[in-house]
Design a protein around this motif. Sequence first.
Motif, short mmCIF file in Angstrom:
data_model
loop_
_atom_site.label_atom_id
_atom_site.label_comp_id
_atom_site.label_asym_id
_atom_site.label_seq_id
_atom_site.Cartn_x
_atom_site.Cartn_y
_atom_site.Cartn_z
N LEU A 97 0.83 -1.21 0.00
CA LEU A 97 0.00 0.00 0.00
C LEU A 97 0.87 1.26 0.00
N VAL A 98 0.55 2.19 -0.91
CA VAL A 98 1.25 3.49 -0.94
C VAL A 98 0.28 4.66 -0.79
N GLY A 99 -1.01 4.40 -0.93
CA GLY A 99 -1.98 5.48 -0.83
C GLY A 99 -3.37 4.96 -0.58
N ALA A 100 -4.23 5.82 -0.05
CA ALA A 100 -5.62 5.45 0.22
C ALA A 100 -6.50 6.69 0.07
N TYR A 101 -7.66 6.49 -0.52
CA TYR A 101 -8.61 7.58 -0.80
C TYR A 101 -9.99 7.18 -0.30
N GLY A 102 -10.58 8.01 0.56
CA GLY A 102 -11.94 7.81 1.03
C GLY A 102 -12.86 8.80 0.36
N SER A 103 -13.90 8.31 -0.33
CA SER A 103 -14.69 9.15 -1.23
C SER A 103 -15.84 9.92 -0.57
N ASN A 104 -15.98 9.79 0.75
CA ASN A 104 -16.94 10.65 1.46
C ASN A 104 -16.56 10.68 2.94
N GLU A 105 -17.32 11.43 3.73
CA GLU A 105 -17.02 11.59 5.15
C GLU A 105 -16.98 10.23 5.87
N ASP B 173 6.06 10.13 5.14
CA ASP B 173 6.97 8.99 4.98
C ASP B 173 6.24 7.65 5.11
N LYS B 174 4.92 7.67 5.01
CA LYS B 174 4.11 6.45 5.02
C LYS B 174 3.19 6.51 3.80
N ALA B 175 2.12 5.78 3.81
CA ALA B 175 1.17 5.84 2.71
C ALA B 175 0.44 7.18 2.72
N VAL B 176 0.08 7.66 1.53
CA VAL B 176 -0.60 8.94 1.37
C VAL B 176 -2.10 8.76 1.60
N GLY B 177 -2.66 9.51 2.53
CA GLY B 177 -4.10 9.46 2.79
C GLY B 177 -4.79 10.71 2.28
N ILE B 178 -5.88 10.52 1.54
CA ILE B 178 -6.69 11.63 1.04
C ILE B 178 -8.15 11.31 1.30
N GLY B 179 -8.88 12.26 1.85
CA GLY B 179 -10.29 12.05 2.16
C GLY B 179 -11.20 12.95 1.36
N PHE B 180 -12.48 12.94 1.76
CA PHE B 180 -13.50 13.74 1.07
C PHE B 180 -14.49 14.24 2.11
N LEU C 131 -2.70 13.64 3.82
CA LEU C 131 -2.11 14.71 3.02
C LEU C 131 -3.08 15.87 2.91
N GLY C 132 -4.36 15.56 2.76
CA GLY C 132 -5.41 16.55 2.64
C GLY C 132 -6.71 15.88 2.26
N SER C 133 -7.74 16.69 2.05
CA SER C 133 -9.06 16.17 1.68
C SER C 133 -9.76 17.16 0.76
N ILE C 134 -10.66 16.64 -0.03
CA ILE C 134 -11.54 17.48 -0.84
C ILE C 134 -12.72 17.89 0.04
N THR C 135 -13.02 19.17 0.07
CA THR C 135 -14.23 19.59 0.76
C THR C 135 -15.22 20.17 -0.24
N GLN C 136 -16.44 19.73 -0.11
CA GLN C 136 -17.54 20.38 -0.82
C GLN C 136 -17.96 21.60 0.00
N ASN C 137 -19.01 22.22 -0.43
CA ASN C 137 -19.61 23.30 0.34
C ASN C 137 -21.06 22.91 0.62
N PRO C 138 -21.30 22.04 1.60
CA PRO C 138 -22.65 21.52 1.83
C PRO C 138 -23.66 22.61 2.16
N PHE C 139 -23.22 23.63 2.88
CA PHE C 139 -24.14 24.74 3.19
C PHE C 139 -24.64 25.36 1.90
N MET C 140 -23.73 25.63 0.95
CA MET C 140 -24.13 26.27 -0.31
C MET C 140 -24.94 25.32 -1.19
#
Length: 345
Positions: free
Chosen positions: A242-250, A269-276, A292-301
């Motif tokens: 494993l080098v990375g992981a992506y979670g496609s929602n909260e 220095d480990k696997a890259v984690g990205i969320g949503f 590393l970071g996450s994608i944020t929507q704008n649920p209020f808008m």
Amino acid sequence: MLFWNRARSALFVTLLFFTAYQADAGDFRVEVVSKGFQHDFWRQVNRGCDQAGKDFDADINFVGPESESGIAEQITLLAEALKRNPDAMCVAAISPEPALVELVFSAVEAGIPVITFDSDIGIDMGSDVQAFVATDNMDAGAGATDKMYEALSVRKSRPSQPIRIGVFSQDLMSQSIGDRTFGFIERIKHLYGAGNVAVEGAELYRMPNPNASVILEVAIPPKTVSEAMDQVVRSVLSKPDLVGAYGSNEFSAKSMVTVNAELNVLGPDKAVGIGFDSGADQVRAVRDRVFLGSITQNPFMIGYLSVKTAIEAVKGMPVDDTAVPFFFYTADNLDEPDIAACLYD
């Protein structure tokens, strides 16, 4: 509109007073049928709907099933909302089941504007009072891929042997989550070359390739419950390549945080984690650089613009689809005003 005329009778005065009273209570009635209240995301959507109601003199009735797997319950709630004969409806379909689509058609045929949001029903009803308000989820999924690719390129992860990237989705029903998953996968194929990529796991996305240098493993739980999500996430995060992981929602990103607390495989220095999306656990993981970071929507808008668009349709104004902007937030920018406004606990 009622216009004052001194020659009118007392009955007319009574009707005018009654109309003014109704306006104070809300000029329009908008029924909002969401995917539920299981995640904080929908509470933020609810807040946006309520604020638009205040700004545009509308009474908002916001409902949703107990969880995002409650398809039958959502159809029942939609049928009940339609019986209340609102001025407009906003609908976030868990899944475009025939019974749900039929109810939406019934609303449009009755002259009730229907604004779909977050997930569309995927059918053009040929109505000028229909629009879709949402994040461009395909683009957002691809955006997550770009950030993953940049990070892995810098780290030059395991260049001499195949690498594995986990892709986590909470279900196969949601159009929005499916688009984020598909967008991520298709962008990986583009960046690494389709001939170098294999997709394992969920049958819908599976693409065998014995010569792949990049393996995407799409893991989806049998039920939308935390224990089931944690189990499939754990099975992927435990793999040595494993080098990375992506979670496609909260929901899936939160599970990544939970499982990583046991395994400690994500971070610098480990696997890259990205969320949503966001939520307290995910934001903390970003702030602590576990992700590393996450994608944020704008649920209020999303909520606000759905109700605003519905009211514009009631007024006879032209309406069209709206793509609500998204952001990629990291430990370095999550406190910036434009991004902080989109995050929620």
